[in-house]
Every structure is written in C-alpha cells, then in structure tokens.
Design an enzyme around this catalytic site. Structure first.
Site, mmCIF file in Angstrom:
data_model
loop_
_atom_site.group_PDB
_atom_site.id
_atom_site.type_symbol
_atom_site.label_atom_id
_atom_site.label_comp_id
_atom_site.label_asym_id
_atom_site.label_seq_id
_atom_site.Cartn_x
_atom_site.Cartn_y
_atom_site.Cartn_z
ATOM 1 C CG ASN A 28 50.914 37.719 43.974
ATOM 2 O OD1 ASN A 28 50.950 37.050 45.020
ATOM 3 N ND2 ASN A 28 51.225 38.983 43.938
ATOM 4 C CB THR A 54 22.138 46.240 43.877
ATOM 5 O OG1 THR A 54 21.233 46.963 44.700
ATOM 6 C CG2 THR A 54 21.441 45.771 42.610
ATOM 7 C CD GLN A 96 48.119 35.510 40.221
ATOM 8 O OE1 GLN A 96 48.277 34.944 39.143
ATOM 9 N NE2 GLN A 96 47.931 36.816 40.294
ATOM 10 C CB CYS A 127 57.595 51.772 42.272
ATOM 11 S SG CYS A 127 58.203 53.439 42.371
ATOM 12 C CB SER A 180 39.996 37.836 41.566
ATOM 13 O OG SER A 180 39.820 39.032 40.844
ATOM 14 N N GLY A 181 37.641 37.505 39.272
ATOM 15 C CA GLY A 181 37.290 37.382 37.858
ATOM 16 C C GLY A 181 38.374 37.837 36.895
ATOM 17 C CG HIS A 182 40.981 41.426 37.552
ATOM 18 N ND1 HIS A 182 42.278 41.807 37.347
ATOM 19 C CD2 HIS A 182 40.787 41.443 38.883
ATOM 20 C CE1 HIS A 182 42.841 42.071 38.524
ATOM 21 N NE2 HIS A 182 41.945 41.857 39.472
ATOM 22 N N GLY A 221 39.150 39.713 44.499
ATOM 23 C CA GLY A 221 40.039 38.958 45.377
ATOM 24 C C GLY A 221 40.331 39.687 46.684
ATOM 25 C CB SER A 222 41.229 43.193 47.487
ATOM 26 O OG SER A 222 42.325 43.249 46.605
HETATM 27 C C1 LIG Z 1 45.272 39.965 42.192
HETATM 28 C C2 LIG Z 1 45.351 39.258 43.466
HETATM 29 C C3 LIG Z 1 44.512 39.603 44.548
HETATM 30 C C4 LIG Z 1 43.548 40.760 44.461
HETATM 31 O O1 LIG Z 1 42.468 40.503 43.616
HETATM 32 P P1 LIG Z 1 41.573 41.722 43.063
HETATM 33 O O2 LIG Z 1 40.437 41.062 42.382
HETATM 34 O O3 LIG Z 1 42.445 42.518 42.151
HETATM 35 O O4 LIG Z 1 41.144 42.503 44.259
HETATM 36 C C5 LIG Z 1 44.597 38.881 45.704
HETATM 37 N N1 LIG Z 1 45.481 37.855 45.833
HETATM 38 C C6 LIG Z 1 46.288 37.485 44.831
HETATM 39 C C7 LIG Z 1 47.198 36.323 45.014
HETATM 40 C C8 LIG Z 1 46.269 38.180 43.622
HETATM 41 O O5 LIG Z 1 47.085 37.819 42.641
#
Ligand SMILES: *Cc1c(COP(=O)(O)O)cnc(C)c1O
Length: 398
Positions: free
Chosen positions: A152, A238, A180, A326, A200-202, A72-73
């Site tokens: 988020n 790659t 999200q 924090c 984002s996958g995770h 996502g970043s």
């Molecule tokens: C987690 C998150 C990201 C970042 O995604 P990553 O895959 O961890 O880099 C970006 N935007 C939102 C709204 C998120 O919740």
C-alpha cells in the site's frame, strides 16, 4: 487550479456513482433482512446471491468461497487468527513479511502473545520478498504464510505465484492481503496458488465498511464473529446488503475497464515519476519501477520533512500521503521504508501519491510544478541542506 486534486487513492477512493445508485434502493425500498422468509427479505437475499456471484467470477472462485466481512482489516484478522486456531495442533509457526499492512502485523503481534511464533521475512531494496529467506524460514510446524499481493505504500507487486508454489510444496496454507491489488490488477485464484485472500470495497470505488475474504474450499477455518448462521455460520451478523450490492457494482465497473484504466494510470504515473526525477534533485523513487501498481508514485526527498510537504501540498488543494504514520504525536518512520533500507531521515521525507483514472495530465503537471517549488522552499529553510550544499561546493573547488 482551485479544485481538489485527489492523489490518495491507496487510502480510500471516491465511491463510484454506479455503486451509489445500486445501493440506494436497498436502504429505502428493499430494506428486508436477508434471513427473513417473506418476499421483502427474499429481495435482499437475491441481491446478495447475485453480488456474491459477480465477485466470485472476478477472481475465478466459486460463490461459496466468498465470505463478506466489514473490510480488509477484518478479513486479515480473520484469516490469521482463525487459521492459527484451526491448525494449532499441527504447529504454531507463521511466516509473513516485514512490509505488511498493520492489519496483518498487529494481528501477528497478538498471536505472538498467544504463544505463536512468527517469522518476518525481509524484502530487497525494491520491496520484493526474498524468496530464498522464505524457503529457509519454513519449519515442520509452519502452518501459514501470509504475504501481501501489492504494498500500500510503495506499490511493489510481489511474486505471488512463486510464494504460493513454495507454500504448496510444503503443504502450508497461503493467505494474501490483496486489498491494494484486487480490482487494480488480476488476482485470480484459479490461476494462482492462493488459499485465502482479503479484499476491501472502499479501495476499489466501492463503499466503506464492506469487504470479503476468499477461502478456498477445503480450508479448515473457524468463524471469527460468533452469533447467527450468516455466511454459512462462519461470519455472524445481519448482512450489509447495501454494502454488498455497492461492492459488486464497483467490482463490475472496475473489471470491465481494467486494462484501459491501467494503461491510462500507468502513463500518468510514469509521466509524474519522470518529471520528478528530471526536475527535483536528491530524490529517490521507492518501490519497484515496473512490478508496481499502475497508480502508485512514492518518493523520498532528502532534507525534507514529509509532514511539511503534505501541509504545503494541501494548501494548493493536493491530497497526498506521507510514508510516516503520525501516531499520538510521535513521528515513527514507515516500517515499509525502513525495510527497503532507507535511513530514518530519508524515510521521513517521503511522499506517496496514488492516482485514479479521473486524474488528468493537466493536474499531474500542476502537481509536479507545485511539488518542485515546495521542495525548493522547504530546502531553502533547512540548515542540513545548507551544510550539504556548502560541502558540495567545496568538493567542486578542490
Ligand atoms: C486499506 C488496507 C487494509 C485495510 O482495509 P480496510 O477495509 O480499510 O479495513 C488492509 N491491507 C491493505 C494492504 C490496505 O491497503
């Protein structure tokens, strides 16, 4: 209860077994480089093509509009920086919201240093973007609007259709950080006026370190990672085939039972909200009550430090998150909670719990019971709370 209760699915999710199973052969057996011409490489390429189609289908895009990234970043950084560069000659003004993820906000700060001007639009007390302010902020040199699909921290879902329509009326590109929202609610680019979308996958039971940026056909965008010709020469490197295959498996699973899962999560979410509101005094639900992610619960508790709350929940095996980040020892309250109008001291006493379909009613009852006890204990140690109660009692006597 001595097992872990995981209520931090907005931070990351457990990788689905389906995703792990799908990935494994691409480490051990089909490890070829997708750019190689021998058949081992072709296996990787085939898997990537199928994954891209699966993902494109989930948002109503075509496969050529999906660009794999490291998450996502990266997708957020790419969308902003590369659009800024590609459209610089048209204008140097970008509009975003005050409650974006830091992947957007810090990229905007970077662009400000590079001579771009950024307008940060306010949200209302529920975290919904103020559309009239958005309209007023548009200038002839505005090239991009970037507003997240769902927040988020507080889970509020934005009026994406309206925002996209405003952008379109003015010929401005619209990007949304859907990290999200994607895989949790429908985020279809064939029904919504979205030009770019990050995912984002995770965050959807896929692996970490993989995501994608949807770029609508026709949008001029520079490459962000320079090197080889991967991803149609727009994102070198790659390809992360195991990650891509795992992401597609998670997407397939998530979209197959989205409605059923949402129903279950919403029920648990509302049950937890109800118990907290009924049983714990001096609290406030943050975020929109209904236009809200199905799994998000966010509360502020007066006279409490969010960090102490988290530590005590952890001792009971409950994983949650506080609204305050924090950083290097300094406690800054969350920019999202400040943007919805919470005073600093209340923003500090915030707790985010993000559920999954694996949570049970039994777990939620345990969490509500423990939370109630912990809040009481922490308040009993708070001089502020003591003062407050004394004043309240005086009021009643008078
Ligand atoms: C987690 C998150 C990201 C970042 O995604 P990553 O895959 O961890 O880099 C970006 N935007 C939102 C709204 C998120 O919740």
């Amino acid at each position: 209860m001595n097992k872990l209760i995981y209520l931090d699915n907005a931070a990351t999710t457990k990788t689905a077994q389906e995703a792990v199973d799908a990935m494994l052969p691409y480490f051990t057996e089909y490890y070829g480089n997708a750019s190689s011409i021998y058949s081992l490489g072709a296996e990787s390429k085939k898997a990537m093509t199928e994954a891209r189609e699966e993902i494109a289908g989930s948002i109503g895009a075509s496969a050529q509009e999906i660009y794999f990234t490291a998450g996502g970043s990266e997708s957020d950084n790419w969308a902003l920086v590369a659009t800024a560069e590609a459209y610089e000659s048209k204008g140097k003004h970008i509009i975003t919201s005050k409650i974006e993820h830091h992947a957007i906000l810090h990229t905007c700060e970077y662009l400000e240093k590079r001579g771009f001007s950024i307008t940060y639009i306010d949200v209302d007390e529920n975290g919904v973007l103020k559309l009239d302010e958005l309209k007023k902020a548009i200038r002839p040199d505005t090239i991009l609007i970037s507003v997240m699909f769902a927040n988020n921290e507080i889970g509020t879902i934005q009026p994406i259709k309206e925002i996209g329509e405003i952008a379109r009326e003015h010929g401005i590109l619209f990007h949304t950080d859907a990290v999200q929202a994607y895989g949790h609610v429908q985020t279809r680019v064939d029904e919504l006026p979205i030009d770019m979308m990050s995912a984002s996958g995770h965050k959807i039971n896929g692996p970490k370190g993989i995501g994608f940026l949807y770029i609508r056909k026709g949008v001029k965008i520079r490459s962000f990672v320079h090197g080889g010709a991967q991803e149609r020469s727009r994102r070198a490197g790659t390809e992360n085939i195991p990650g891509i295959v795992g992401l597609a498996a998670a997407v397939k699973k998530n979209f197959a039972n989205m409605e059923e899962r949402n129903r279950k999560e919403t029920e648990l979410r509302d049950y937890l909200i109800e118990r907290i509101e009924k049983e714990i005094p001096y609290c406030r639900l943050n975020g929109h009550r209904t236009d809200r992610l199905p799994n998000n619960v966010n509360f502020s508790f007066q006279f409490i430090e969010g960090e102490s709350l988290l530590i005590m929940l952890d001792m009971k095996g409950i994983c949650a998150s506080s609204g305050s980040a924090c950083t290097s020892g300094s406690l800054d309250p969350s920019h999202v909670l400040l943007a919805i109008g919470l005073p600093h001291e209340i923003a500090h006493g915030s707790l985010r719990m993000t559920l999954s379909e694996e949570n049970t009613k039994e777990e939620i009852d345990f969490v509500a019971d423990e939370l109630k006890g912990i809040v009481e204990r922490l308040r009993s140690m708070s001089p502020l709370y003591e003062d407050f109660i004394k004043k309240e009692e005086k009021k009643h006597v008078q």
